[in-house]
Structures are given as C-alpha cells and as structure tokens.
Design an enzyme around this catalytic site. Structure first.
Site, mmCIF file in Angstrom:
data_model
loop_
_atom_site.group_PDB
_atom_site.id
_atom_site.type_symbol
_atom_site.label_atom_id
_atom_site.label_comp_id
_atom_site.label_asym_id
_atom_site.label_seq_id
_atom_site.Cartn_x
_atom_site.Cartn_y
_atom_site.Cartn_z
ATOM 1 N N GLY A 121 0.828 -1.190 0.000
ATOM 2 C CA GLY A 121 0.000 0.000 0.000
ATOM 3 C C GLY A 121 0.862 1.239 0.000
ATOM 4 O O GLY A 121 2.055 1.192 0.288
ATOM 5 N N VAL A 125 -0.293 1.069 -8.159
ATOM 6 C CA VAL A 125 0.537 0.764 -9.327
ATOM 7 C C VAL A 125 1.016 -0.674 -9.214
ATOM 8 O O VAL A 125 1.131 -1.223 -8.120
ATOM 9 C CB VAL A 125 1.736 1.739 -9.412
ATOM 10 C CG1 VAL A 125 2.676 1.551 -8.229
ATOM 11 C CG2 VAL A 125 2.493 1.584 -10.726
ATOM 12 N N LEU A 212 2.326 -5.228 -5.989
ATOM 13 C CA LEU A 212 1.080 -4.533 -6.291
ATOM 14 C C LEU A 212 0.752 -3.551 -5.169
ATOM 15 O O LEU A 212 0.499 -3.963 -4.027
ATOM 16 C CB LEU A 212 -0.048 -5.559 -6.461
ATOM 17 C CG LEU A 212 0.288 -6.649 -7.495
ATOM 18 C CD1 LEU A 212 -0.617 -7.843 -7.327
ATOM 19 C CD2 LEU A 212 0.194 -6.086 -8.896
ATOM 20 N N GLU A 213 0.811 -2.268 -5.490
ATOM 21 C CA GLU A 213 0.443 -1.221 -4.533
ATOM 22 C C GLU A 213 -1.043 -0.952 -4.718
ATOM 23 O O GLU A 213 -1.494 -0.560 -5.800
ATOM 24 C CB GLU A 213 1.256 0.040 -4.795
ATOM 25 C CG GLU A 213 2.768 -0.161 -4.788
ATOM 26 C CD GLU A 213 3.343 -0.230 -3.386
ATOM 27 O OE1 GLU A 213 2.606 0.116 -2.434
ATOM 28 O OE2 GLU A 213 4.520 -0.616 -3.236
ATOM 29 N N LEU A 214 -1.841 -1.148 -3.656
ATOM 30 C CA LEU A 214 -3.296 -1.202 -3.806
ATOM 31 C C LEU A 214 -4.035 0.077 -3.443
ATOM 32 O O LEU A 214 -5.157 0.293 -3.902
ATOM 33 C CB LEU A 214 -3.858 -2.354 -2.959
ATOM 34 C CG LEU A 214 -3.299 -3.751 -3.245
ATOM 35 C CD1 LEU A 214 -4.062 -4.780 -2.432
ATOM 36 C CD2 LEU A 214 -3.357 -4.077 -4.723
#
Length: 1115
Positions: A121, A125, A212-214
């Site tokens: 997080g 991206v 995966l940055e959410l």
C-alpha cells in the site's frame, strides 16, 4: 509485508473466501481455476507490525516514534529490505532478526511456485523486477530482467482490470502529479529497493513475482474495505489465471518414463532458466511468440525443441524425453508385504568355499566429480541386477549426492534383511574414504556370484554406499595438502559434521542441504548399522561424540558394549536379534512397533513390514515388543557369536472387551435390523453405561489410560485437540470451519462417520452443539470426550463401530469461543462469558435477521442445510432436558416424539431423571422426570431450537415429490427443493408470497403466514403443464383455426392473439387451498426414508417433519 499496509491483508482474506465460495456454488471460472491451479494465500507476513498499526493512519507523514507505524517487524526490520540481493552493498540483516523472512525463504524453497503477487500500500501501481540496480541510484534507473516482456505483461494484466490503477494517475496526497504509464512501473525506475522479495523470487527460485500497490492510504477506515475489494477482485483472479501462460510439460527419462526432477529448462535468447519439479513438471511463463527451448540434466543427453509457438491463452504443451548417457536411476518404491507365513528367512550362505581368488580393483586414482559420476553410472549399467544408483538431492552447488545400492533385489526392502550404509567424504578434503567406497563398489560388483563371501553378503544385506557427502568441498581441496582445511567445509562454509541436531547443545547454524538430504535418507530407510569414513588419523571412533559438559571425556551410550565390539570388528551387521512383530489377527507386520531391551535404554522400531534388527553382543536378554493399541509381549533371548537370533513377536490388540474383539466378524455387521441384530442389546447397554455416573469417563479410561479427562480446554487446546483427532483418525473424521466468532476464532465442526464428507442420504444425521453460553463449558468437554471415545473405539467395540457406520455425527463443541475465553473456572453463578464478545446472548439471536457471526455460521452452514434428523444442544445452569419451544406457542404437533427423546436422555442420567437438580441458586427447583418444555423453564425468543420461516413439501397431483423445483419468495429469495421434495427457508414474521416453478408443470402461487417464533408449513401441488410446443393449448388451436380460414383479416388474427394472451393471465395461476392447521407453528423431525435409524429399537419416527433440537442442561 509492511504491517501498516493493511488493504492487502483484507483483500486476500476476501479472495480466499471468494475462491472457496465460488467453487462451492459451481462458478465455472473459479471451479476451472482451482481444479488446475494450486493457490496459496498468505494474508499477513508481518502480523506483529499489523497489531501496532492504527486504523486511519494513511502514512502520509513520518511523525511519531520509530516503529510506531507498524511498518517494520517487532525487531525494527523492514522485511522488504531483508532478502539476499544480487546488487547488495553489504551484508543483509541476520535472519535471526527477521524470522518472517527466514520462514518465507524456506517456504519458497519447499514449493515450486511459478507466479506470485506481493501486495503493498501507499500508491496504486503494479511494479515489476528488478527493484534495484548496481548503481543504487534513488530513482530513474530502469533495471531490466531477462524476462522484462513477461513481467510487463503480468503487471498490465493486473493494472488493466483495476479501475484506478489502469488510469496511471492515482493522485495520492503528496504525490498528486505522479503518473505511471498503463499503471505499471519498473521497481528500480520508481525507486531503488535493496533486499526486496520480488527480486529474490526471480533470481533464487522459479517464481515470477510482481509487487502490487493497492491504495494511497495504507490503513484506511474499515468502511472503505468493500470498495477496495471490488477494485481488486477481477485483477486478483486474472493474475492467478496468468500462471497458465507460456509453455508447460514434463521432462522424462526416455527409457523408464520416470519424471526427472531439477532438469534445467532454458529458452534461447532469455538469460534466465527454471528447473523441473519432483515429477519432472515445469511451467515456463512466456509472452506470445516463437521460441527454441532446451532441457538439460546431468547424466542425460540435452534435447532442444525448436519453433515452439506460444499463443495468447493457455500454455503450449511440450514434453522432453531425455536419453540417459548410462542406465537410468530407478526410484526405490517397491515394498514386499509380509504375513505370518512368509517370515522364515535363511542365514546360511550360498555356495561353498573354493580356491577362487577375488578380483581386486586395479585402477587407483582420485575421482573428481565428473569422473566419479561416470564411474558410478558405468557400474550401474554393467551390473543392473545387483545395483541401483540414486541421488539424495543436491549440494549447495547443485552436485548430485549419489548413493549406490548393492543388493540381490535392488530397490526392494526385503523383510528380515538388514540395511547398511557407508558415508564418505563428509569433509571435502578427507578423500580416502571416497576412493575406498568406489573401490568397494567395484569389488562387490565384480565378485558377486563367484566369491562366496561377497555373494553371501550381497544376498543377505542391502548395502547403500555414499562416496561423497561433500562433493563441493572435494572440488576445492588440493591433492597432496595434508595440513590446511581448504575444502573441509561445504560451499556455505559450514562443517557438515557439526551441522546435525545434538542431544546436548543447541546447534544454531542453518541446516545445510547436504545435511538435510542425509537426515531425510536416514528416516526413509531402516538402517541397522552405518559407518562414516573420515581422514586425519587411523582409529575407529564410536558414540557419543560429545557430552553434556562439553568436556573431552568418555561419553558412554546405552549400547556401549555393542559399539566396542563393532569397532573392533569394523563391520558386524549380522549379530544380535532379528525378526518380525506381527498382528495376531491377520498376521501382517506392525509398523513402528518398539523393540526394547531390559537395562539398555535405547529402543529400536520396526519397518513397514514389521521387521526389525537389534544389534547385541553375546549374552542373555529380556526383550519386549510393544505397539500402540496392542498388548506388549516379553521374551528371554540368548544371543551367541554365530549370527543373529530370529525372534518373532505376535501381538494381540488391546480392547475394552476382548470378547467383543473375538466376535468382530459378527459384531461389525450393519446389515441386520430389529431384534435379531446381535449388537442391539449391547448397543442399549452401551448408551446406559455412558450415561451412568462417571460412565463416559470410566469407559474411556478403560479404553486408554492416557486420556486427560479432568481439565478444561482453552480455545487453542480445543483446536489442537480436534486437529489431532483428524490427523490420527483421518478415515472417519472431517474437520470444518463453519465461520469465525466476533473475535475471529474459528467455530469448528467435527464430522464422525465411516465416510466423512460423502453424502449418504439414507443415513440419519445427528448434530451436537455446545458452548452456546461461554460460561457453561461442561458440554464442550463432554463433546470432546465423546468424539475421542468414538474414534478410539471404532473397529474395536462393535456397538461403537455400528453407530459410526450407520450414523453421521456432527459435533460443534464451542459455538461461543470468545465467551469461553472470558469465563472463569469454578465461578458457577457468574455471567462473565455468557454472551459473545459483542455482549449478545447467542441463544436469543437465532432469528431471521441474525446479527452475530456465530449464529450466522450455524444457520447458514448447518441449520439451512436441513439434512439433520436430530439436534442436541448441551448447555449449563441446571440438570434437565428441554424441548421446543422456548416461547409459548400453539400445540407442538410432534410433542410426544420430542418428550420421548428427551426422556431417553434424562432416564439414562444418574440424577437428571429425579427432577431435582439441587443447584445452589435454584435449590427448590422441581422438574418432573427431568424433562420440560423450554418455554416453561426459560421463556425467550431467538432460541436455536426455533427455526423460524417456512418448511414445505412440493408434489404433483399423484403425490410424487418434486425435487429441484424453484421456490421464489416475495419475488426475490430463491431456494430449490431437495431430494424428497422438501424445502426450508428462514423468513421474517408476516405474510409472504410464494411462487413455485418446475419444468413440465404449471407455475403455482401461494401465500403463507409466518409466526414470530416458529416455522410454518406449506404443501404445494403442481398441475401438469397443458402446453403444445411450449405454447398454451388455446393459442395453438386458435392459430390453427385462423390459418384454415382465408376470410379472416390480419387485424382479426392480431386481435385473437391478444385475446388469448389475456386469457392466459386469467387461468395461469390459482391459489392453493390450505386448511388452518397447515399454518400451525412447528418444527419437525425429518425422516430420511432409511432403514437405518439412530434409535431404531427405541423410537422410529415415521413423519416427514423438520429437524428437532433438544436441550440438555448440565452442571
């Protein structure tokens, strides 16, 4: 991974639920995905950090003390900066400071992961390797992998399905102008991360991982989690599906067809290889294109397949059959089954003494690894009838750890034949042992069948020879070096002879792959005797190697005399005692039986076929054979110096009733019913014995003296207890998590049946639930004891066996685990723990709008499944049995049935039937017969005994039940009738509309009134659908008539059709006539239509009613 980045944790929990629920409901996409993919979900790598993090802390500021945010682990380490790194500028932190990283590395090594997602997080991206570069510039360096196109493809697959990520403009506070083309970025180009996990996966494993940055906010309010799940759901599932792109297949031995593990798969033009799994399987992720792929494995000819076309979608299948350069390795998979009639083995040597001189090795030189490998394969190829070459695994530098087996039946454990091993070259610079074992291989192979001693040895011993345990160290050592320690240790610079677990001190060095391989080897084979060949002196060394104080002193083992004799003779595997431990019932060998010798504190155990060898010096011994579930046997044995003495042990199963065991063939029968059943009386006696004072405890104590029946189980203990039952009795148990409590403890359901988790509609199903009130834990303990009792006595006690074979028993020992954890032992009147963690009495929450997770779990996963014949709830606060209802209602239709069942329990209880519980807070309480309607004892709404709503029966005019009919309630809720035409649905009190639909029948409409505290009953009768070609008969006749008349105008035809449609609405529905008594509130006992019955000789229910719940309240 960062404790304060919490969205990832929650969406993975939701993902797991979505996958499981989708599979259960038959979602074609998810069923296909889970049938073809092993999915591992790790919601939290840093649970300690999560506990320190604060909801609402988005991480936009760095205020606060270090570590307060929860980003790092409890030792202040950033887990995503703690992995080995190819561009490392220094030593990574010790794995002792990051146990989470150590655990993950071991996990990655154990599993051949193909694709992985690392969820974070702080932005929105998809990032891909490499995460850092040799320059370690803070930002702006594109650090490209050899699989850059594959990684971009995978990152886009995730980003393109995320509504925010695909825009490339997350607009996070503080970085409003930051953009990412297509929502993806190279990790190092974004910012440099040294010691990251995604690079480790790619470089040190077969796994392609993206990060995966959410979310911009790291720990958003819980109210936003639903939206975050919706944002990520499709992306998460799509990424899993991408594991199936590229090329997949097997690498196999072209001769034997066996899969080849650790073969290298290389793609021309891509400088990154992967290796095959244990079955020779591989999955190589590739983007669409044309490729030349090569499979390579030491000892085999390489094979290249050219012009492989990879398309968008499922992987292209390509198999590689590799041709061995010499005879192929055959795994040791054969076992000889031994019975009482096949245990006699001869010790007499074959052949006679002659003047034959054995053939001696002629070529003496140092064998480097390639030379040694060729040597071993040559002899395996030339002497296939007595040799088997296999590998224990690989060294640090991926050299095979070869073992040559020499035996007259290579690959087979022959019961009664001892197994021996030699290990050489444990220290890489101690080479003589390595060469001697190669010489021994040659000597045994060339002299078998001609030299009597060699022939006798090979015929009567299974010999395993490992020339080099440290092949990497050997390659570093230098010939002629007799002083230095170069090559002594393995390639990780660990001394392998200081790397094994020790009884006196704690070994802190990480266990090396060579050590792991040898330990696994020792567990796999029943070795009797072994020798480890070293260099540096001329002496035979025997245990122990150290002592408790760490001093150089004589450290004697229990078998000191045996070791002294072996050391003097160098090898004496055939002296002592040998034989079999057999089951007296069927004559089969008993695995893991213990052979103990009086006054020698070192037992040995039997192998799979019950065979054992116990080395002993000459003398007289008292030897005992024992095994769990059997009565031990002791024999006096005299051992002489002329070989091993054969001593067999036949053990009789221990049982609570030896007479029952002797009549097992009759008593286990489940086909006889009625008074002729030979176990009827015993079954009735069993039930009464269990209900007698201390009956259950006494019966279980007679079955096993190890049971701890007099302590309460905490939640953790209860969970481990249930798991232990399933692990020890997997064939009759199945453990299910029904859901979670308010404080996220599991609500366990244990099924006990001869076919757990398999539908058997003909068998009655009974449910026991306890712990509704957390401060009444006696019921929980009784159910745990009952579960263990049934498991212990299955196939031992005929009555228990019959019960388990003929009934499906489901046990929910603790419905309120949160309250149980708060309750205090010996506090008999306190209400602490009575409610759940939210302060709700769960026995008032079984309503149409149940609000608590515990009650929802029971309703959704047990009650609504409605396949139970009987339900029993164990509570506390008095000593009585109550039956429905807990709120005064109209007359219960099957009241006598309920009272009969309640009386059965009470009458078999030592004090309940007296009706005077004499509880401290209710000393004057009087309950006739110990049985009372719930409403008369404690009136309240929402009891688990009350299943509000509608239960009904759907049939046609002939009375035939209609299954799979669709019942639509209030034009919204849909349920289907089950086998037998029954349906059940929970509804709020009031009037409800019911539409019933079934293929081949006219749609039916009805109304039902649901009372506030019980289920209502409805019967729906279908009429045959009066249609032709799917159209109403009237329409077909009219249209036909119109067609025959040429004088009818088109406008008239249209008018007729409209008229017919109007008629359809008038007569298509009719209201079902119902009598007043069909609206009566009731809960019925469901008949399974089976010849089997839970209480077949006490009470036979002939109704078609819904399940009943009886309450038993006990101190």
């Amino acid at each position: 991974m960062h404790g304060d980045e919490t969205v990832s944790r929650q969406v993975l929990i939701y993902l797991a639920r979505e996958l499981a629920a989708g599979y259960r409901r038959g979602d074609l996409r998810l069923v296909r995905l889970l049938n073809t993919t092993d999915v591992y979900v790790l919601p939290s790598l840093n649970p300690d950090g999560f506990e320190r993090a604060r909801e609402g802390d988005c991480g936009f500021s760095d205020s606060g003390p270090p570590g307060a945010s929860g980003r790092d682990n409890s030792r202040g380490r950033d887990l995503n900066r703690s992995f080995p790194d190819q561009f490392s500028t220094g030593e990574p932190p010790s794995l002792d400071d990051v146990p989470e990283v150590r655990a993950l590395i071991e996990w990655i090594r154990r599993n051949k992961f193909v694709l992985s997602g690392n969820l974070h997080g702080g932005s929105v991206v998809a990032s891909y390797p490499f995460d850092d570069s040799p320059e370690h510039k803070a930002t702006g360096i594109y650090s490209k992998t050899s699989d850059d196109e594959v990684f971009k493809y995978l990152a886009k697959a995730y980003a393109s399905n995320h509504p925010i990520m695909k825009t490339g403009a997350p607009h996070c506070p503080g970085d409003e102008d930051e953009t990412f083309k297509d929502g993806i970025t190279n990790g190092a180009h974004w910012y440099d991360v040294e010691g990251g996990m995604q690079d480790y996966n790619y470089l040190w494993a077969n796994c392609f991982e993206i990060t995966l940055e959410l979310s911009c906010c790291k720990y958003p309010p819980a109210s936003q989690l639903q939206q975050e799940w919706e944002n990520n759901r499709e992306s998460l599932i799509t990424l899993i599906e991408k594991v199936h792109i590229g090329v997949k297949g097997f690498v196999k031995d072209s001769v034997t067809g066996a899969g080849l593990e650790n073969a290298t798969i290389s793609v021309a033009g891509i400088n990154h290889n992967i290796t095959t799994g244990r079955f020779g399987d591989f999955h190589r992720l590739l983007v669409p294109g044309t490729y030349n792929i090569t499979a390579v494995l030491t000892g085999y000819m390489p094979l290249t397949v050219n012009n492989i076309i990879v398309k968008e979608g499922p992987a292209t299948k390509v198999n590689f059959p590799l041709r061995p350069t010499v005879a192929s390795v055959v795994p040791d998979t054969t076992e000889v089954v031994v019975t009482a009639s096949t245990v006699a083995m001869s010790n007499s040597p074959l052949g006679t003494q002659s003047s034959h001189q054995p053939v001696q090795p002629q070529d003496f030189h140092h064998h480097h690894f390639p030379d040694m490998e060729i040597f071993l394969r040559r002899f395996a190829n030339e002497y296939p009838n007595i040799t088997r070459l296999y590998s224990l695994g690989k060294s640090v530098e991926s050299r095979e750890l070869y073992v040559m087996e020499i035996s007259d039946n290579p690959g087979v454990h022959e019961p009664g034949e001892p197994e021996f091993k030699y290990i050489g070259n444990m220290h890489g610079n101690e080479v003589v042992g390595r060469e001697l074992l190669l010489n021994l291989i040659e000597y045994l192979c060339k002299n078998f069948g001609t030299d009597p001693d060699v022939t006798d040895l090979v015929l009567n011993t299974r010999i395993h020879l490992m020339p080099s345990m440290n092949p990497d160290g050997y390659e570093k050592a230098q010939e002629g070096d007799s002083i230095s320690v170069v090559g002594r240790n393995n390639s990780n610079n660990f001394d392998l002879n200081r790397n094994f677990p020790d009884q006196f001190i704690q070994i802190t060095d990480p266990t090396q792959p060579e050590t792991i391989a040898v330990m696994s080897w020792m567990k796999t084979y029943p070795f009797v005797l072994s020798a480890n060949l070293h260099g540096g002196s001329l002496v035979v060394n025997y245990p122990f190697d150290d002592d408790e104080q760490g001093l150089a002193t004589y450290s004697k083992s229990p078998d000191d005399a045996v070791f002294q004799q072996i050391a003097l003779s160098y090898s004496k595997v055939h002296q002592g005692v040998k034989g079999f431990v057999l089951d007296a019932t069927d004559g089969r060998g008993i695995l893991n039986a213990t052979i103990s010798v009086a006054e020698i504190n070192h037992p040995v155990t039997t192998y799979k076929t019950g065979d054992y060898w116990r080395l002993l010096v000459p003398g007289t011994y008292k030897i005992t054979a024992s095994a769990r579930g059997y009565n031990p046997v002791t024999k006096n044995v005299t051992v002489n110096s002329e070989g091993a003495v054969q001593v067999n042990f036949t053990l009789v199963r221990s049982s609570t009733d030896s007479n029952n065991e002797s009549k097992k063939g009759k008593g286990d029968s489940t086909n006889n019913e009625g008074a002729s059943d030979p176990t009827t009386k015993e079954f009735e006696t069993l039930i009464k014995d269990l209900s007698a004072e201390n009956g259950l405890e006494g019966f279980m104590l007679r079955s096993s003296s190890n049971l701890a029946l007099y302590r309460y189980h905490s939640y953790k203990d209860l969970s481990e207890f249930l798991r232990g039952l399933v692990m020890n009795y997997p064939h009759i148990t199945n453990l299910t998590n029904l859901g979670q409590s308010a404080e996220y403890r599991h609500i366990w359901s244990l099924e006990i049946s001869n076919k757990p988790n398999v539908s058997e509609p003909e068998e009655p199903k009974i449910r026991f639930v306890a712990g509704i009130h957390g401060n009444a834990p006696v019921g929980t303990e009784l159910l745990l004891a009952l579960a263990e009792f049934l498991c212990l006595n299955y196939k031992k006690n005929p009555a228990v066996t019959q019960l388990v074979d003929r009934t499906r028993i489901v046990i929910v020992p603790s419905l309120n685990p949160d309250g149980r954890e708060r309750a205090q032992e010996k506090d008999c009147t306190s209400k602490i723990g009575q409610t759940n963690a939210r302060g709700k009495d769960l026995d008032t929450d079984f309503t149409n709008n149940a609000s608590q997770p515990e009650t929802k779990a029971i309703i959704e996963n047990l009650i609504q499944k409605q396949d139970f014949s009987l339900s029993v709830a164990l509570d506390g606060g008095s000593v009585l049995v109550t039956y429905p209802y807990d709120k005064p209602v109209q007359t219960v239709e099957n009241k006598e049935t309920l009272k009969h069942l309640a009386s059965l329990y009470a009458n078999n209880h030592p004090s309940m039937h007296m009706g005077q519980p004499s509880c401290p807070n209710k000393s004057d309480e009087n309950i006739p017969g110990g049985v009372m309607r719930g409403a008369e004892w404690h009136s309240h709404l929402g009891s688990m005994k009350v299943h509000k709503g509608v239960h009904g029966f759907v049939k046609d005019k002939t009375g035939k039940p209609i299954s799979k009919a669709v019942i639509v309630l209030n034009e919204g809720i849909k349920v289907h009738t089950k086998e037998g035409g029954y349906f059940h649905v929970l509804l709020a009190p009031g009037v409800h509309n019911i539409n019933a639909i079934a293929d081949g029948y006219q749609q039916q409409h009805s109304q039902v009134f649901v009372h506030h505290d019980a289920a209502s009953s409805v019967v729906i009768v279908f009429d045959t659908d009066n249609r032709i070609f799917g159209l109403p008969r009237e329409l077909v006749v009219t249209v036909s008539g119109a067609t025959m008349s040429a004088l009818i105008l088109t406008a008239c035809i249209i008018w007729c059709i409209c008229s017919i449609k109007s008629n359809r609405h008038k007569d298509g529905f009719h209201r079902l006539r119902q009598h007043h008594d069909e609206y009566e509130d009731e809960i019925r006992m469901m008949s399974t239509g089976s010849k089997k019955s839970l209480l077949s000789h006490e009470f036979q229910d002939e109704t078609d009613t819904e399940e009943e719940t009886l309450y038993s309240s006990k101190h």
